[in-house]
Design a protein around this motif. Structure first.
Motif, PDB file in Angstrom:
ATOM      1  N   LEU A 172       0.758  -1.126  -0.150  1.00  0.00           N
ATOM      2  CA  LEU A 172      -0.028   0.042  -0.012  1.00  0.00           C
ATOM      3  C   LEU A 172       0.969   1.282  -0.026  1.00  0.00           C
ATOM      4  O   LEU A 172       0.358   2.434  -0.648  1.00  0.00           O
ATOM      5  CB  LEU A 172      -0.750   0.050   1.209  1.00  0.00           C
ATOM      6  N   GLY A 173       2.182   1.151   0.349  1.00  0.00           N
ATOM      7  CA  GLY A 173       2.856   2.358   0.340  1.00  0.00           C
ATOM      8  C   GLY A 173       3.926   2.225   1.737  1.00  0.00           C
ATOM      9  O   GLY A 173       3.368   1.435   2.717  1.00  0.00           O
ATOM     10  N   GLY A 174       4.933   2.787   1.819  1.00  0.00           N
ATOM     11  CA  GLY A 174       5.645   2.801   2.949  1.00  0.00           C
ATOM     12  C   GLY A 174       6.247   1.390   3.328  1.00  0.00           C
ATOM     13  O   GLY A 174       6.592   0.625   2.474  1.00  0.00           O
ATOM     14  N   ASP A 175       5.938   0.995   4.546  1.00  0.00           N
ATOM     15  CA  ASP A 175       6.007  -0.485   4.808  1.00  0.00           C
ATOM     16  C   ASP A 175       4.824  -1.223   5.265  1.00  0.00           C
ATOM     17  O   ASP A 175       4.824  -2.260   5.940  1.00  0.00           O
ATOM     18  CB  ASP A 175       7.004  -0.538   6.099  1.00  0.00           C
ATOM     19  N   GLU A 176       3.815  -0.800   4.527  1.00  0.00           N
ATOM     20  CA  GLU A 176       2.482  -1.463   4.762  1.00  0.00           C
ATOM     21  C   GLU A 176       2.250  -2.517   3.771  1.00  0.00           C
ATOM     22  O   GLU A 176       2.068  -2.063   2.459  1.00  0.00           O
ATOM     23  CB  GLU A 176       1.431  -0.363   4.821  1.00  0.00           C
ATOM     24  N   PHE A 177       1.960  -4.005   3.796  1.00  0.00           N
ATOM     25  CA  PHE A 177       1.577  -4.802   2.952  1.00  0.00           C
ATOM     26  C   PHE A 177       0.224  -5.396   3.293  1.00  0.00           C
ATOM     27  O   PHE A 177      -0.183  -5.461   4.523  1.00  0.00           O
ATOM     28  CB  PHE A 177       2.757  -5.918   2.859  1.00  0.00           C
ATOM     29  N   THR A 178      -0.446  -5.925   2.366  1.00  0.00           N
ATOM     30  CA  THR A 178      -1.749  -6.530   2.364  1.00  0.00           C
ATOM     31  C   THR A 178      -1.796  -7.940   1.718  1.00  0.00           C
ATOM     32  O   THR A 178      -0.953  -8.109   0.374  1.00  0.00           O
ATOM     33  CB  THR A 178      -2.869  -5.907   1.874  1.00  0.00           C
ATOM     34  N   VAL A 179      -2.362  -8.934   2.170  1.00  0.00           N
ATOM     35  CA  VAL A 179      -2.559 -10.407   1.633  1.00  0.00           C
ATOM     36  C   VAL A 179      -4.028 -10.740   1.659  1.00  0.00           C
ATOM     37  O   VAL A 179      -4.602 -10.729   2.828  1.00  0.00           O
ATOM     38  CB  VAL A 179      -1.760 -11.367   2.179  1.00  0.00           C
ATOM     39  N   ILE A 180      -4.557 -10.982   0.541  1.00  0.00           N
ATOM     40  CA  ILE A 180      -6.194 -11.076   0.309  1.00  0.00           C
ATOM     41  C   ILE A 180      -6.053 -13.061  -0.022  1.00  0.00           C
ATOM     42  O   ILE A 180      -5.409 -13.249  -0.767  1.00  0.00           O
ATOM     43  CB  ILE A 180      -6.933 -10.427  -0.586  1.00  0.00           C
ATOM     44  N   ILE A 181      -6.657 -13.638   0.956  1.00  0.00           N
ATOM     45  CA  ILE A 181      -6.804 -15.199   1.014  1.00  0.00           C
ATOM     46  C   ILE A 181      -8.105 -15.456   0.685  1.00  0.00           C
ATOM     47  O   ILE A 181      -9.033 -15.174   1.670  1.00  0.00           O
ATOM     48  CB  ILE A 181      -6.104 -15.675   2.294  1.00  0.00           C
ATOM     49  N   ASN A 182      -8.353 -16.147  -0.476  1.00  0.00           N
ATOM     50  CA  ASN A 182      -9.823 -16.601  -0.804  1.00  0.00           C
ATOM     51  C   ASN A 182      -9.688 -17.943  -0.680  1.00  0.00           C
ATOM     52  O   ASN A 182      -8.624 -18.780  -0.333  1.00  0.00           O
ATOM     53  CB  ASN A 182      -9.930 -16.388  -2.123  1.00  0.00           C
ATOM     54  N   GLY A 183     -10.823 -18.614  -0.403  1.00  0.00           N
ATOM     55  CA  GLY A 183     -10.856 -20.087  -0.686  1.00  0.00           C
ATOM     56  C   GLY A 183     -11.778 -20.737   0.520  1.00  0.00           C
ATOM     57  O   GLY A 183     -11.839 -20.012   1.474  1.00  0.00           O
ATOM     58  N   ASP A 184     -12.036 -21.973   0.684  1.00  0.00           N
ATOM     59  CA  ASP A 184     -12.864 -22.537   1.651  1.00  0.00           C
ATOM     60  C   ASP A 184     -12.268 -22.404   2.997  1.00  0.00           C
ATOM     61  O   ASP A 184     -12.851 -22.396   4.067  1.00  0.00           O
ATOM     62  CB  ASP A 184     -13.068 -24.139   1.533  1.00  0.00           C
ATOM     63  N   GLN A 185     -10.793 -22.668   3.022  1.00  0.00           N
ATOM     64  CA  GLN A 185     -10.198 -22.639   4.315  1.00  0.00           C
ATOM     65  C   GLN A 185      -9.308 -21.481   4.582  1.00  0.00           C
ATOM     66  O   GLN A 185      -8.322 -21.440   5.233  1.00  0.00           O
ATOM     67  CB  GLN A 185      -9.164 -23.873   4.331  1.00  0.00           C
ATOM     68  N   ALA A 186     -10.013 -20.279   4.199  1.00  0.00           N
ATOM     69  CA  ALA A 186      -9.150 -18.934   4.391  1.00  0.00           C
ATOM     70  C   ALA A 186      -8.804 -18.480   5.788  1.00  0.00           C
ATOM     71  O   ALA A 186      -7.757 -18.070   5.866  1.00  0.00           O
ATOM     72  CB  ALA A 186     -10.283 -17.864   3.712  1.00  0.00           C
ATOM     73  N   GLU A 187      -9.740 -19.020   6.823  1.00  0.00           N
ATOM     74  CA  GLU A 187      -9.452 -18.569   8.163  1.00  0.00           C
ATOM     75  C   GLU A 187      -8.250 -19.266   8.736  1.00  0.00           C
ATOM     76  O   GLU A 187      -7.172 -18.981   9.092  1.00  0.00           O
ATOM     77  CB  GLU A 187     -10.780 -18.734   9.126  1.00  0.00           C
ATOM     78  N   ARG A 188      -8.328 -20.762   8.412  1.00  0.00           N
ATOM     79  CA  ARG A 188      -7.091 -21.493   8.773  1.00  0.00           C
ATOM     80  C   ARG A 188      -5.685 -21.005   7.971  1.00  0.00           C
ATOM     81  O   ARG A 188      -4.678 -21.063   8.623  1.00  0.00           O
ATOM     82  CB  ARG A 188      -7.056 -22.834   8.672  1.00  0.00           C
ATOM     83  N   ALA A 189      -6.189 -20.890   6.469  1.00  0.00           N
ATOM     84  CA  ALA A 189      -4.688 -20.539   5.602  1.00  0.00           C
ATOM     85  C   ALA A 189      -4.221 -19.160   6.195  1.00  0.00           C
ATOM     86  O   ALA A 189      -3.094 -18.889   6.126  1.00  0.00           O
ATOM     87  CB  ALA A 189      -5.129 -20.392   4.463  1.00  0.00           C
ATOM     88  N   SER A 190      -5.147 -18.246   6.806  1.00  0.00           N
ATOM     89  CA  SER A 190      -4.647 -16.857   7.162  1.00  0.00           C
ATOM     90  C   SER A 190      -3.803 -17.091   8.270  1.00  0.00           C
ATOM     91  O   SER A 190      -2.496 -16.296   8.515  1.00  0.00           O
ATOM     92  CB  SER A 190      -5.836 -15.923   7.326  1.00  0.00           C
ATOM     93  N   GLU A 191      -3.926 -17.648   9.383  1.00  0.00           N
ATOM     94  CA  GLU A 191      -3.214 -17.746  10.467  1.00  0.00           C
ATOM     95  C   GLU A 191      -1.912 -18.548  10.140  1.00  0.00           C
ATOM     96  O   GLU A 191      -0.919 -18.479  10.521  1.00  0.00           O
ATOM     97  CB  GLU A 191      -4.096 -18.608  11.630  1.00  0.00           C
ATOM     98  N   ARG A 192      -2.185 -19.533   9.047  1.00  0.00           N
ATOM     99  CA  ARG A 192      -0.781 -20.468   8.775  1.00  0.00           C
ATOM    100  C   ARG A 192       0.285 -19.487   8.050  1.00  0.00           C
ATOM    101  O   ARG A 192       1.116 -19.594   8.343  1.00  0.00           O
ATOM    102  CB  ARG A 192      -1.204 -21.485   8.160  1.00  0.00           C
TER     103      ARG A 192
END
Length: 713
Positions: free
Chosen positions: A352-372
């Motif tokens: 997004l700028g500076g030292d800010e990053f984003t990741v969008i995680i789609n899929g059935d297991q998005a919640e588990r995948a996000s923590e992993r």
């Protein structure tokens, strides 16, 4: 005759002011652009009489836009007037003229002057257009063959009433890579034009090109595709105009075309610049917003949730401040590579700028995948980076939200993810947190705390308490650690709460200076009152951020000399986090502090990132054994560690102190292991200066008593 003026400024207020002023002109269309890439994209497709161009714009400034315009034949001769508010120096203006400008207007501009200059260039453009119209009419009176023969710069193909190719000029042969003998006699749509329509099936007379020409109109396409040598697809821009027999009957068409491969490349480059970050080549904020909205739309239709990670680097500002922006840029590129290796191909990573990053995680297991994924990111980014030959540690704090559970739209998702990230930082950094509703309250409390802290700093409304250090053999006080205390509305605020806020807001340097000066003043008083034992020191904690201050040693030296305190009565305590940001500046400051005569203690030793090689670089005088090891002093592993630290201290020629001693048996065991100095609740809690003086009265001889004794002997 309507003319167009392109105005370019990244500030919308300036565009509104220009449009209002130019609104007084008749038959003038004002086209606005807010950036250099947008302006160049407009100029690729539209013809304008002149350009009013702001110089100072982010990304691509006005001089760069002008240089690009002068490189393209279509825009080479368009007059450019630069608008600027910053500099009237000759060198600056010469740069503008070298870039292709014809004049300068300085903000705030005089509307009368602006309109006068604009009218002159519009008049010149009007005359040019009239001349071109006269030439066009001259060409129209000639036969179609004469027009074709004279138009040798662009590809030209003539077709008869049946749509069969009858003429191909040399330029067309060169562009298409085919000889005229191969093309003449072939159906236009079979041999050259690639179209979704199938004219061989539906008939030439059904094509849009034929219909327009048969009605006496020209047919134009910005993005046509022609078939070239070996059936290669070639992007072209073309115009088909009707031809007529001597009797005036429609008898075919002439197609004038040009290869727009280069233009398409430029458009693709402009699109990349609009959607991607130039430094890391990751998607930028524009791409992120689009991807986030697309994910929301897909989730609404499919019922499938997705996760958004909002990541901010820890200690990035210190890298920029101490090593410069070039080092910061290199670090960001390395971070982007590591993050890419931690996510799946289907995940969407943006900066997004500076030292800010984003990741969008789609899929059935998005919640588990996000923590992993978050765990992998924290693990990967905790490893050292080597930037310009120097080893750096940063780490990352990550906030996680799930749609639709934690936000009904994009703005709420971003806001809540940011709150979760802020909470991760507040809890100690280098971790992730999933958003919880009460985080809003926590953030608001933290912001309120910052306001109170700023008020306290204005008047230095703080206090120091002192935790004495004891010689465990004699039970005597041999020093003390100065600890910062702060009350708000009668309530004591823990340093673990307000110190991170002070560091994040940059208030720590001012607070740290007050702590050092107050402690120095206090030990000066005690040195004049008591016969302090050899090695007696008051220690002051100092953060890595304070060690990045270029004036630190000079400020300390000035105060030491102003109050004439013996610097050997002072000690600076640093933590092992210094090894995360071991820069030339903080190492230089430590060497300068030691040169003043003050001691340097390494706090919490053994709990973090130190190594034997790094210890040798520091001018230490004390190693402090952390409370976690003292708590395990009766266990074999704890005893072994403490024995090793004591041996290491002897090898380095420095003292060793145990902190957090709370029980008598701990003190006895420490003595058995060779550690004779300690501090902790077993001996004394941190106390205000008057209470420590009561201890000193018991343990130390006042100077006047010693003098009286000497006089009576």
């Amino acid at each position: 005759m309507k003319q167009s003026i392109l105005i370019v400024d990244d500030q919308k207020a300036n565009l509104v002011a220009l449009e209002a002023t130019l609104g007084e002109l008749d038959n003038v269309e004002v086209i606005a652009a807010t950036s250099g890439p947008e302006a160049l994209s407009i100029l690729l497709k539209q013809t304008v009489a002149m350009v009013l161009l702001d110089v100072q714009m982010p990304g691509m400034d006005g001089f760069e836009v002008a240089s690009f315009m002068r490189q393209r034949p279509k825009t080479r001769h368009i007059p450019i007037i630069f608008l600027t508010a910053i500099n009237k120096e000759e060198g600056y203006m010469f740069k503008g003229y070298e870039s292709g400008g014809v004049d300068f207007l300085f903000k705030p501009f005089d509307p009368f002057v602006l309109l006068s200059k604009v009218r002159i260039f519009l008049e010149l453009d009007g005359r040019q257009q009239k001349l071109e119209e006269a030439l066009s009419k001259l060409k129209q009176v000639k036969t179609s063959n004469e027009v074709l023969l004279r138009s040798v710069g662009e590809g030209i193909i003539g077709v008869c009433l049946k749509g069969t190719i009858t003429f191909v000029n040399p330029a067309a042969e060169m562009i298409l890579g085919m000889h005229s003998s191969v093309l003449i006699g072939q159906p236009l749509y079979k041999a050259v034009i690639v179209s979704a329509q199938q004219p061989e099936d539906s008939g030439w007379s059904k094509t849009k090109l034929y219909k327009a020409c048969s009605e006496g109109k020209a047919y134009h396409s910005d993005v046509g595709v022609f078939r070239s040598h070996h059936d290669k697809m070639l992007p072209v821009e073309y115009t088909a105009s009707p031809t007529h027999s001597p009797s005036g009957q429609f008898d075919g068409a002439v197609i004038v075309f040009k290869d727009i491969t280069e233009r398409k490349k430029i458009e693709e480059k402009l699109h990349f610049m609009a959607q991607y970050d130039a430094l890391t080549e990751l998607g930028n904020r524009n791409l992120f917003n689009s991807a986030l909205n697309n994910s929301i739309t897909y989730s609404d239709h499919s019922g499938q949730p997705f996760a958004l990670l909002f990541m901010d680097l820890d200690r990035f500002k210190q890298v920029n401040d101490s090593m410069g922006h070039d080092a910061g840029d290199e670090l960001l590129k390395e971070v982007a590579l590591r993050v890419n290796h931690c996510i799946r191909d289907s995940d969407i990573l943006c900066r997004l700028g500076g030292d800010e990053f984003t990741v969008i995680i789609n899929g059935d297991q998005a919640e588990r995948a996000s923590e992993r994924v978050s765990e992998k990111l924290i693990q990967s980014l905790s490893q050292p980076f080597e930037i310009f030959g120097q080893e750096l540690y940063v780490g990352a704090s990550i906030g996680i939200v799930y749609y639709p559970e934690m936000g009904k739209d994009a703005s709420e998702l971003i806001r809540n993810a940011d709150m979760a990230m802020y909470q991760a930082k507040h809890e100690g950094r280098n971790r992730y947190r999933v958003f919880e509703p009460d985080m809003k309250t926590q953030v608001e409390e933290s912001m309120a705390l910052e306001v109170e802290l700023r008020r306290a700093v204005e008047h230095m409304d703080f206090a120091l308490h002192y935790q004495p250090k004891f010689d465990m053999h004699t039970g005597r006080v041999v020093g003390a650690e100065a600890l910062l205390r702060w009350q708000v509305a009668g309530k004591m605020i823990s340093p673990t709460v307000f110190i991170p806020v002070a560091e994040e807001t940059g208030l720590i340097n001012g607070i740290g200076r007050w702590v050092f000066e107050t402690a120095a003043n206090q030990v000066k008083q005690w040195s004049e009152r008591y016969a302090l034992p050899d090695g007696f020191r008051i220690s002051v904690n100092m953060s890595v951020q304070q060690l990045q201050d270029l004036e630190l040693v000079d400020v300390m030296s000035a105060h030491i000399h102003s109050i004439q305190v013996d610097p050997q009565l002072l000690e600076i305590e640093i933590t092992e986090s210094l090894f995360l940001e071991r820069t030339e500046l903080n190492l230089s400051n430590l060497a300068g502090i030691r040169k003043l005569g003050a001691g340097i203690a390494l706090d919490d030793f053994g709990t973090g990132y130190s190594s034997m090689g790094y210890l040798a670089q520091l001018p230490l005088t004390v190693l402090k054994i952390d409370k976690t090891f003292v708590d395990n002093v009766h266990k074999p592993q704890g005893s072994a560690i403490i024995s090793a630290v004591v041996a290491l201290a002897k090898g380095l020629g420095v003292d060793v102190i145990a902190e957090g001693v709370e029980q008598e048996d701990q003190a006895k065991r420490l003595l058995e292991l060779g550690c004779s100095t300690a501090q902790g609740f077993y001996y004394s809690m941190p106390v205000p200066a008057p209470e420590l003086e009561s201890l000193l009265d018991k343990h130390l001889l006042p100077l006047d008593s010693r003098m009286d004794g000497a006089a009576n002997s």
